[in-house]
Each structure stands twice: as structure tokens, then as C-alpha cells.
Design an enzyme around this catalytic site. Structure first.
Site, PDB file in Angstrom:
ATOM      1  N   SER A  41      98.179  -2.986  49.705  1.00 19.33           N
ATOM      2  CA  SER A  41      98.758  -3.050  51.049  1.00 19.33           C
ATOM      3  C   SER A  41      98.903  -1.635  51.599  1.00 19.33           C
ATOM      4  O   SER A  41      99.611  -0.800  51.033  1.00 19.33           O
ATOM      5  CB  SER A  41     100.131  -3.717  50.997  1.00 19.33           C
ATOM      6  OG  SER A  41     100.868  -3.358  52.150  1.00 19.33           O
ATOM      7  N   HIS A  93      94.655  -5.021  52.362  1.00 17.63           N
ATOM      8  CA  HIS A  93      95.712  -5.791  53.032  1.00 17.63           C
ATOM      9  C   HIS A  93      96.355  -4.937  54.119  1.00 17.63           C
ATOM     10  O   HIS A  93      96.848  -3.836  53.861  1.00 17.63           O
ATOM     11  CB  HIS A  93      96.743  -6.199  51.968  1.00 17.63           C
ATOM     12  CG  HIS A  93      97.775  -7.160  52.444  1.00 17.63           C
ATOM     13  ND1 HIS A  93      97.578  -8.515  52.476  1.00 17.63           N
ATOM     14  CD2 HIS A  93      99.038  -6.954  52.893  1.00 17.63           C
ATOM     15  CE1 HIS A  93      98.683  -9.119  52.919  1.00 17.63           C
ATOM     16  NE2 HIS A  93      99.581  -8.177  53.182  1.00 17.63           N
ATOM     17  N   ASP A 142      99.194  -4.892  56.982  1.00 17.76           N
ATOM     18  CA  ASP A 142     100.428  -5.556  57.401  1.00 17.76           C
ATOM     19  C   ASP A 142     100.776  -5.265  58.853  1.00 17.76           C
ATOM     20  O   ASP A 142     101.200  -4.153  59.178  1.00 17.76           O
ATOM     21  CB  ASP A 142     101.588  -5.101  56.503  1.00 17.76           C
ATOM     22  CG  ASP A 142     101.546  -5.770  55.148  1.00 17.76           C
ATOM     23  OD1 ASP A 142     101.479  -7.010  55.099  1.00 17.76           O
ATOM     24  OD2 ASP A 142     101.572  -5.053  54.125  1.00 17.76           O
ATOM     25  N   MET A 164     103.167  -5.766  61.984  1.00 16.92           N
ATOM     26  CA  MET A 164     104.546  -6.163  62.314  1.00 16.92           C
ATOM     27  C   MET A 164     104.844  -5.807  63.759  1.00 16.92           C
ATOM     28  O   MET A 164     104.441  -4.739  64.227  1.00 16.92           O
ATOM     29  CB  MET A 164     105.532  -5.426  61.400  1.00 16.92           C
ATOM     30  CG  MET A 164     105.240  -5.624  59.923  1.00 16.92           C
ATOM     31  SD  MET A 164     106.511  -4.876  58.901  1.00 16.92           S
ATOM     32  CE  MET A 164     105.766  -5.068  57.280  1.00 16.92           C
ATOM     33  N   HIS A 206      97.473  -9.437  57.849  1.00 21.70           N
ATOM     34  CA  HIS A 206      98.654 -10.276  57.625  1.00 21.70           C
ATOM     35  C   HIS A 206      99.527 -10.135  58.875  1.00 21.70           C
ATOM     36  O   HIS A 206     100.200  -9.112  59.039  1.00 21.70           O
ATOM     37  CB  HIS A 206      99.365  -9.799  56.345  1.00 21.70           C
ATOM     38  CG  HIS A 206     100.662 -10.477  56.083  1.00 21.70           C
ATOM     39  ND1 HIS A 206     101.560 -10.026  55.129  1.00 21.70           N
ATOM     40  CD2 HIS A 206     101.231 -11.583  56.629  1.00 21.70           C
ATOM     41  CE1 HIS A 206     102.619 -10.820  55.115  1.00 21.70           C
ATOM     42  NE2 HIS A 206     102.445 -11.767  56.020  1.00 21.70           N
ATOM     43  N   MET A 221     102.501 -10.517  60.871  1.00 24.94           N
ATOM     44  CA  MET A 221     103.939 -10.806  60.915  1.00 24.94           C
ATOM     45  C   MET A 221     104.382 -10.585  62.351  1.00 24.94           C
ATOM     46  O   MET A 221     105.123  -9.637  62.660  1.00 24.94           O
ATOM     47  CB  MET A 221     104.681  -9.894  59.930  1.00 24.94           C
ATOM     48  CG  MET A 221     104.446 -10.290  58.482  1.00 24.94           C
ATOM     49  SD  MET A 221     104.865  -8.979  57.334  1.00 24.94           S
ATOM     50  CE  MET A 221     103.337  -8.060  57.343  1.00 24.94           C
ATOM     51  N   MET A 246     104.748 -15.455  50.074  1.00 26.13           N
ATOM     52  CA  MET A 246     105.553 -14.231  50.091  1.00 26.13           C
ATOM     53  C   MET A 246     106.603 -14.286  48.981  1.00 26.13           C
ATOM     54  O   MET A 246     107.349 -15.262  48.875  1.00 26.13           O
ATOM     55  CB  MET A 246     106.284 -14.074  51.444  1.00 26.13           C
ATOM     56  CG  MET A 246     105.390 -13.843  52.649  1.00 26.13           C
ATOM     57  SD  MET A 246     104.322 -12.396  52.531  1.00 26.13           S
ATOM     58  CE  MET A 246     105.512 -11.074  52.320  1.00 26.13           C
ATOM     59  N   ASP A 305     102.368 -11.959  47.615  1.00 24.49           N
ATOM     60  CA  ASP A 305     102.633 -10.688  48.300  1.00 24.49           C
ATOM     61  C   ASP A 305     104.116 -10.328  48.236  1.00 24.49           C
ATOM     62  O   ASP A 305     104.958 -11.079  48.716  1.00 24.49           O
ATOM     63  CB  ASP A 305     102.178 -10.842  49.769  1.00 24.49           C
ATOM     64  CG  ASP A 305     102.346  -9.583  50.602  1.00 24.49           C
ATOM     65  OD1 ASP A 305     102.691  -8.527  50.047  1.00 24.49           O
ATOM     66  OD2 ASP A 305     102.108  -9.663  51.824  1.00 24.49           O
TER      67      ASP A 305
HETATM   68  C1  DX5 Z   1     105.944  -7.098  53.307  1.00 27.43           C
HETATM   69  C2  DX5 Z   1     104.437  -7.004  53.342  1.00 27.43           C
HETATM   70  C3  DX5 Z   1     103.828  -6.715  52.027  1.00 27.43           C
HETATM   71  C4  DX5 Z   1     104.300  -5.429  51.431  1.00 27.43           C
HETATM   72  C5  DX5 Z   1     104.097  -5.425  49.964  1.00 27.43           C
HETATM   73  O1  DX5 Z   1     106.410  -7.345  54.577  1.00 27.43           O
HETATM   74  O2  DX5 Z   1     103.885  -8.198  53.804  1.00 27.43           O
HETATM   75  O3  DX5 Z   1     102.413  -6.757  52.092  1.00 27.43           O
HETATM   76  O4  DX5 Z   1     103.654  -4.331  51.974  1.00 27.43           O
HETATM   77  O5  DX5 Z   1     104.610  -4.250  49.517  1.00 27.43           O
HETATM   78  P1  DX5 Z   1     105.210  -4.058  48.062  1.00 27.43           P
HETATM   79  O6  DX5 Z   1     104.072  -4.302  47.110  1.00 27.43           O
HETATM   80  O7  DX5 Z   1     105.656  -2.660  48.104  1.00 27.43           O
HETATM   81  O8  DX5 Z   1     106.305  -5.065  47.910  1.00 27.43           O
HETATM   82 ZN    ZN Z   2     101.645  -8.383  53.545  1.00 26.23          ZN
END
Ligand code: DX5
Ligand code: ZN
Length: 216
Positions: A7, A32, A34, A36, A65, A67, A136, A174
Site C-alpha cells: 500500500s 495498492h 488508497d 480517501m 481502493h 474510500m 478490511m 487489508d
Molecule cells: C487503510 C488502508 C490500508 C492501509 C494498510 O485505510 O486501506 O490499505 O494503508 O496499511 P497498514 O498495512 O499499515 O495497516
Molecule cells: Zn487499502
């Protein structure tokens, strides 16, 4: 073979291209990304322009991903920027069936994502058509959180459901993945592990990635 998806949330943002190149060489299977929006989760990260700008640093599949509150408005921008897999949360209020079909018609893989507090049965109606499920194991928003062990039951249930119905979707996990929690996730059915903090806090990315691939 278990796949590892680093990620980028824990990468060094001041040299993101270089980081993508490094984890690719270190043996990652997918990247990956992320996304947000400061609304669906209390944090803001990156959008499609950043994805597009780092796309050229790797030939690996990119997974967005999302969010975000309105993935129906934005998923195509991520697809056009170079994402191969689009992850949509089950917690978003929208017509999941149509969006999954649209993503697949667009030539991309559709992934349904579920948060720790959401009952696993909510995703069952989509499992026949989906390419991937992302479970998750932390509440989304931040990297470096602790793996929530209660979610293991959910991984087990989805794995059992897949076996019983002879379905083909991949199971991805994840949040809070390290060389110990990865073993638990794999033993209970996970095919793909996302890891941010654990991989990027290491000096040697290859060593970190290899340490996650437990044999089932
Ligand atoms: C959380 C993300 C994850 C996160 C995982 O909101 O969706 O992908 O980056 O990070 P670690 O491995 O540090 O928990
Ligand atoms: Zn993620």
C-alpha cells in the site's frame, strides 16, 4: 501462490515514482492505491492525477481502493488513469450491482470492500459476479494500525462460502498485516495481502515482502 500488494499510503510521497519502481523490483504482485476523500474516512490522500503520474513506473496491476462517499462519480477517472482493479465499499449507498457490471464492462476488475463492523452477509449477494473481495482488518483511514483479530471469522466465512458455491473470486485482506498476522490471514483463506507500514518501514523491501508469503 499468495500475492502481495504494497500500500503506497506508507511510501515516501516525495519520491513516489521511485518507491513504486523499488517495490516492483522487490517482487510485489500488485500496487495498492488508497484513495480517501476526507468524508467517507477522516483523511485525505491522492486522486487519479497522482495515479496517472506514477503508472509508468511499474507494469504491475494497480488497484484503486476507493474510500470515498461517491465512487460512482469517480471510478472511471481512476480506470482511465491506469487502475486495473476498482474497489468499492459495501458501506456506500449506491446500486452496487450496476456499478460492478459497469466496471467489468469497461474491462476492469471489480472488487467489493467490507469494513470491520459491517456484517459479512451484506456482501453475499455480490459474490457470484465479483472478481475480488477486500476484507478490511482495520477501520479504514490510516496506515500503521493494529490488525483486528475478530475479523478472522469473516475471512473464514467468505472462504467457506466460496468453496460451497464453487466461486472463483479472490480474497484480499487489508490492514495491520505483518509477518505474523499474514500467516493467520493466509491460513484462513486470503489469497492477496495488502501491507503498507510493514513493508515500507523496512530497509529491504524484498525481505519484507518475502516474509509475508506463508505457505498454506
Ligand atoms: C487503510 C488502508 C490500508 C492501509 C494498510 O485505510 O486501506 O490499505 O494503508 O496499511 P497498514 O498495512 O499499515 O495497516
Ligand atoms: Zn487499502
Amino acid at each position: 501462490m499468495i500475492k502481495i500488494a504494497p500500500s503506497l499510503l506508507s511510501a515516501d510521497f516525495s519520491k513516489l515514482g521511485e518507491e513504486v519502481e523499488k517495490i516492483t523490483k522487490a517482487g510485489a504482485d500488485l500496487i495498492h492505491f488508497d484513495v480517501m476523500d476526507g468524508h467517507f474516512v477522516p483523511n485525505l490522500t491522492f486522486g487519479p492525477m497522482i495515479l496517472e503520474s506514477i503508472r509508468k513506473y511499474s507494469n504491475l496491476p494497480f488497484e484503486a481502493h476507493l474510500m470515498i462517499t461517491n465512487p460512482e462519480r469517480y471510478w472511471k477517472k481512476f480506470a482511465d488513469a491506469g487502475a486495473d482493479i476498482i474497489g468499492i465499499h459495501i458501506e456506500c449507498e449506491l446500486d452496487h450491482i450496476s456499478i460492478i457490471k459497469e466496471i467489468q464492462k469497461y474491462g476492469k476488475k471489480a472488487c467489493i470492500v467490507i469494513n470491520p463492523p459491517t456484517p459479512v452477509e451484506k456482501i453475499y449477494p455480490f459474490l457470484e459476479i465479483i472478481d475480488m473481495v477486500l476484507i478490511m482488518t482495520v477501520n479504514p483511514g490510516f496506515g500503521g494500525q493494529k490488525f483486528i483479530y475478530q475479523v478472522v471469522e469473516k475471512i473464514k466465512k467468505v472462504t467457506k462460502y466460496r468453496e460451497e458455491k464453487r466461486l472463483k473470486f479472490e480474497i484480499e485482506v487489508d490492514g495491520g498485516i505483518n509477518d505474523q498476522t499474514s500467516k493467520i490471514a493466509i491460513e484462513n483463506g486470503a489469497d492477496i495481502l495488502v501491507a503498507g507500514n510493514y513493508i515500507f518501514s523496512g530497509k529491504d523491501y524484498k525481505e519484507r515482502i518475502d516474509s509475508l508469503r506463508w505457505k498454506r
